[in-house]
Design an enzyme around this catalytic site. Structure first.
Site, PDB file in Angstrom:
ATOM      1  N   ASP A 274       4.248  -4.809   6.358  1.00  0.00           N
ATOM      2  CA  ASP A 274       4.769  -6.107   6.810  1.00  0.00           C
ATOM      3  C   ASP A 274       4.780  -7.167   5.712  1.00  0.00           C
ATOM      4  O   ASP A 274       5.631  -8.048   5.719  1.00  0.00           O
ATOM      5  CB  ASP A 274       4.076  -6.587   8.089  1.00  0.00           C
ATOM      6  CG  ASP A 274       2.579  -6.589   7.981  1.00  0.00           C
ATOM      7  OD1 ASP A 274       2.062  -6.317   6.889  1.00  0.00           O
ATOM      8  OD2 ASP A 274       1.928  -6.875   9.000  1.00  0.00           O
TER       9      ASP A 274
ATOM     10  N   ASP B  63      -1.351   2.848   8.345  1.00  0.00           N
ATOM     11  CA  ASP B  63      -2.053   2.194   9.462  1.00  0.00           C
ATOM     12  C   ASP B  63      -1.307   2.200  10.793  1.00  0.00           C
ATOM     13  O   ASP B  63      -1.894   1.907  11.829  1.00  0.00           O
ATOM     14  CB  ASP B  63      -2.367   0.730   9.103  1.00  0.00           C
ATOM     15  CG  ASP B  63      -3.402   0.629   8.001  1.00  0.00           C
ATOM     16  OD1 ASP B  63      -4.125   1.624   7.784  1.00  0.00           O
ATOM     17  OD2 ASP B  63      -3.486  -0.430   7.355  1.00  0.00           O
TER      18      ASP B  63
ATOM     19  N   ARG C 245       1.361  -4.830  -6.049  1.00  0.00           N
ATOM     20  CA  ARG C 245       1.253  -6.110  -5.341  1.00  0.00           C
ATOM     21  C   ARG C 245       1.766  -7.139  -6.355  1.00  0.00           C
ATOM     22  O   ARG C 245       1.388  -7.089  -7.515  1.00  0.00           O
ATOM     23  CB  ARG C 245      -0.198  -6.411  -4.981  1.00  0.00           C
ATOM     24  CG  ARG C 245      -0.875  -5.202  -4.330  1.00  0.00           C
ATOM     25  CD  ARG C 245      -1.194  -5.407  -2.869  1.00  0.00           C
ATOM     26  NE  ARG C 245      -1.975  -4.279  -2.367  1.00  0.00           N
ATOM     27  CZ  ARG C 245      -1.789  -3.718  -1.179  1.00  0.00           C
ATOM     28  NH1 ARG C 245      -0.849  -4.138  -0.373  1.00  0.00           N
ATOM     29  NH2 ARG C 245      -2.557  -2.724  -0.782  1.00  0.00           N
TER      30      ARG C 245
ATOM     31  N   ARG D 254      -7.554  -2.018   9.264  1.00  0.00           N
ATOM     32  CA  ARG D 254      -8.213  -3.329   9.271  1.00  0.00           C
ATOM     33  C   ARG D 254      -7.880  -4.111  10.534  1.00  0.00           C
ATOM     34  O   ARG D 254      -8.711  -4.781  11.105  1.00  0.00           O
ATOM     35  CB  ARG D 254      -7.770  -4.136   8.043  1.00  0.00           C
ATOM     36  CG  ARG D 254      -8.949  -4.577   7.202  1.00  0.00           C
ATOM     37  CD  ARG D 254      -8.481  -5.080   5.871  1.00  0.00           C
ATOM     38  NE  ARG D 254      -7.687  -4.064   5.197  1.00  0.00           N
ATOM     39  CZ  ARG D 254      -6.877  -4.295   4.165  1.00  0.00           C
ATOM     40  NH1 ARG D 254      -6.749  -5.496   3.686  1.00  0.00           N
ATOM     41  NH2 ARG D 254      -6.208  -3.316   3.603  1.00  0.00           N
TER      42      ARG D 254
ATOM     43  N   ASP E 128       0.669   0.043  11.941  1.00  0.00           N
ATOM     44  CA  ASP E 128       0.518  -1.261  12.590  1.00  0.00           C
ATOM     45  C   ASP E 128       1.787  -2.104  12.515  1.00  0.00           C
ATOM     46  O   ASP E 128       1.726  -3.315  12.453  1.00  0.00           O
ATOM     47  CB  ASP E 128      -0.668  -2.015  11.952  1.00  0.00           C
ATOM     48  CG  ASP E 128      -0.505  -2.186  10.456  1.00  0.00           C
ATOM     49  OD1 ASP E 128       0.426  -1.589   9.882  1.00  0.00           O
ATOM     50  OD2 ASP E 128      -1.313  -2.919   9.856  1.00  0.00           O
TER      51      ASP E 128
ATOM     52  N   THR F 180       3.430   2.920   5.838  1.00  0.00           N
ATOM     53  CA  THR F 180       2.023   2.519   5.773  1.00  0.00           C
ATOM     54  C   THR F 180       1.225   3.485   6.639  1.00  0.00           C
ATOM     55  O   THR F 180       1.708   3.896   7.698  1.00  0.00           O
ATOM     56  CB  THR F 180       1.795   1.062   6.268  1.00  0.00           C
ATOM     57  OG1 THR F 180       0.404   0.871   6.536  1.00  0.00           O
ATOM     58  CG2 THR F 180       2.562   0.751   7.538  1.00  0.00           C
TER      59      THR F 180
ATOM     60  N   GLY G   9       0.837  -1.208   0.000  1.00  0.00           N
ATOM     61  CA  GLY G   9       0.000   0.000   0.000  1.00  0.00           C
ATOM     62  C   GLY G   9       0.862   1.245   0.000  1.00  0.00           C
ATOM     63  O   GLY G   9       1.850   1.315   0.722  1.00  0.00           O
TER      64      GLY G   9
HETATM   65  P1  ADP Z   1       2.285  -4.279   2.641  1.00  0.00           P
HETATM   66  O1  ADP Z   1       3.759  -4.339   2.416  1.00  0.00           O
HETATM   67  O2  ADP Z   1       1.766  -2.880   2.621  1.00  0.00           O
HETATM   68  O3  ADP Z   1       1.868  -5.075   3.872  1.00  0.00           O
HETATM   69  P2  ADP Z   1       1.273  -6.437   0.916  1.00  0.00           P
HETATM   70  O4  ADP Z   1       0.898  -7.333   2.049  1.00  0.00           O
HETATM   71  O5  ADP Z   1       0.341  -6.343  -0.239  1.00  0.00           O
HETATM   72  O6  ADP Z   1       1.561  -4.939   1.380  1.00  0.00           O
HETATM   73  O7  ADP Z   1       2.681  -6.945   0.362  1.00  0.00           O
HETATM   74  C1  ADP Z   1       3.337  -6.304  -0.710  1.00  0.00           C
HETATM   75  C2  ADP Z   1       4.077  -7.318  -1.554  1.00  0.00           C
HETATM   76  O8  ADP Z   1       5.049  -7.994  -0.757  1.00  0.00           O
HETATM   77  C3  ADP Z   1       3.202  -8.429  -2.121  1.00  0.00           C
HETATM   78  O9  ADP Z   1       2.539  -8.058  -3.308  1.00  0.00           O
HETATM   79  C4  ADP Z   1       4.222  -9.520  -2.380  1.00  0.00           C
HETATM   80  O10 ADP Z   1       4.926  -9.280  -3.581  1.00  0.00           O
HETATM   81  C5  ADP Z   1       5.178  -9.334  -1.201  1.00  0.00           C
HETATM   82  N1  ADP Z   1       4.792 -10.264  -0.133  1.00  0.00           N
HETATM   83  C6  ADP Z   1       3.773 -10.120   0.753  1.00  0.00           C
HETATM   84  N2  ADP Z   1       3.663 -11.193   1.557  1.00  0.00           N
HETATM   85  C7  ADP Z   1       4.644 -12.034   1.154  1.00  0.00           C
HETATM   86  C8  ADP Z   1       5.044 -13.352   1.561  1.00  0.00           C
HETATM   87  N3  ADP Z   1       4.422 -13.989   2.566  1.00  0.00           N
HETATM   88  N4  ADP Z   1       6.081 -13.922   0.911  1.00  0.00           N
HETATM   89  C9  ADP Z   1       6.726 -13.289  -0.081  1.00  0.00           C
HETATM   90  N5  ADP Z   1       6.384 -12.068  -0.525  1.00  0.00           N
HETATM   91  C10 ADP Z   1       5.362 -11.449   0.077  1.00  0.00           C
END
Ligand code: ADP
Length: 328
Positions: A108, A133, A77, A177, A135, A131, A16
């Site tokens: 995260d 949030d 993503r 969330r 969090d 982020t 995000g």
């Molecule tokens: P944020 O970083 O804001 O929490 P996301 O959860 O959408 O956002 O994660 C961003 C990107 O990080 C994902 O699109 C993916 O490419 C990578 N990612 C997220 N979770 C994992 C995971 N468990 N293993 C490997 N890559 C991940």
């Protein structure tokens, strides 16, 4: 530090987007240049790493972005990066481009990806928490959070103007969330009568009692700030239930949505992002990786990525008490 063996460091924004990410990219790029390292920007997060969307930066490449919301490198993503094969492709790009370290600005999910990339392929990664949030464990504030708070408070102030002109209940859904940081802080700052957050059991009966009490206290309208992760069945359902049980009120719902992510970053976020971008580069140059840089009690601190991911930032119980006291 400038005689470090690292010659090239990559930077990307992932997940995000948040206001202040541009300031973090700028600081990362300029800290690299300051220390004699070549900065390489990666567009669209891990997707760009897999697809080789790389560009060598100079100090002027990041001019005039500190005041801009969003991220000029774009975020994405990337499902492919969640697989070992995807991460192997990403590493192949990094290796071919001689990247010896990577600064990952995100949340995260992005840090989980960075941790796997380092564990599987040995690419040194440092996380910068971006982020709205707030969090993420290991920092008092994430980049973008302060700007989002200010945006929400400004919006609620406007809604209050119309709320006080009628006998109305305004349910305002804000982002968060899993965490109620935005709801709790903006609820206090904007003088909300009730604040519903995921960390607290908010049953509707309690809310009704409070509303009836506020009626007795002479309040003709109320602002109720609801975190999107609140367990009451969603803000629309909540409004319908309250309207049924409290027919003297007309319930209105506002979902603030993506306006909370946008806008010019606040001064606080720009400074935070600048500090953390510099800290991320200096962490890599100091030979450390697998950590997130954050700020605790005004000091830059480092937290292992696995801890940053697995632990939770707790909501401040004193602040919850303050919220209760000031709504009598
Ligand atoms: P944020 O970083 O804001 O929490 P996301 O959860 O959408 O956002 O994660 C961003 C990107 O990080 C994902 O699109 C993916 O490419 C990578 N990612 C997220 N979770 C994992 C995971 N468990 N293993 C490997 N890559 C991940």
């Amino acid at each position: 530090m400038s005689d470090s063996r690292l010659k090239r460091i990559g930077v990307l924004t992932s997940g995000g987007d948040a206001p202040g990410m541009n300031a973090a990219i700028r600081a990362t790029v300029r800290a690299c240049i300051y220390h004699g390292v070549e900065p390489v920007a990666i567009r669209q997060g891990y997707k760009g790493l897999i697809e080789n969307a790389l560009e060598v930066m100079n100090a002027r490449s990041v001019a005039n972005i500190i005041n801009k919301g969003g991220t000029f490198l774009k975020s994405a993503r990337c499902e492919e990066f969640r697989t070992k094969e995807g991460r192997a492709k990403a590493f192949a790009t990094a290796k071919a481009a001689n990247l010896e370290g990577l600064v990952v600005i995100g949340g995260d999910g992005s840090f989980t990806g960075a941790m796997y990339l380092e564990q599987e392929h040995g690419l040194a990664c440092v996380g910068v928490p971006g982020t709205i949030d707030n969090d993420i464990y290991g920092t008092d504030c994430t980049i973008g959070y302060d700007t989002a708070l200010n945006t929400v408070v400004e919006a609620i102030d406007k809604i209050r103007d119309t709320a006080t002109s009628h006998n109305r209940l305004f349910f305002i859904e804000v982002m968060g969330r899993d965490a109620g940081f935005i709801a709790l802080n903006t609820g206090i700052a904007a003088g909300a009568e009730e604040i519903l957050i995921p960390e607290q059991e908010n049953n509707i009966d309690n809310l009704m009692t409070e509303l009836q009490n506020s009626g007795r206290a002479g309040k003709s309208s109320s602002i109720i700030v609801v975190s999107e992760g609140d367990a009451s069945g969603g803000v629309f359902e909540l409004a319908r239930t309250v309207e049924k049980r409290c027919p003297q009120y007309e319930a209105k719902v506002t979902v603030l949505g993506h306006i909370q992510r946008g806008g010019k970053p606040s001064c606080f976020d720009r400074v935070l992002a600048s500090r953390l971008g510099v800290a991320a580069v200096e962490t890599l140059l100091g030979g450390e990786s697998g950590v997130m840089v954050g700020v605790r009690d005004q000091q830059v601190v480092k937290t292992d990525l696995d801890r940053a991911i697995s632990k939770q930032n707790m909501i401040d119980s004193h602040l919850m008490r303050v919220a209760k006291i000031i709504t009598v």
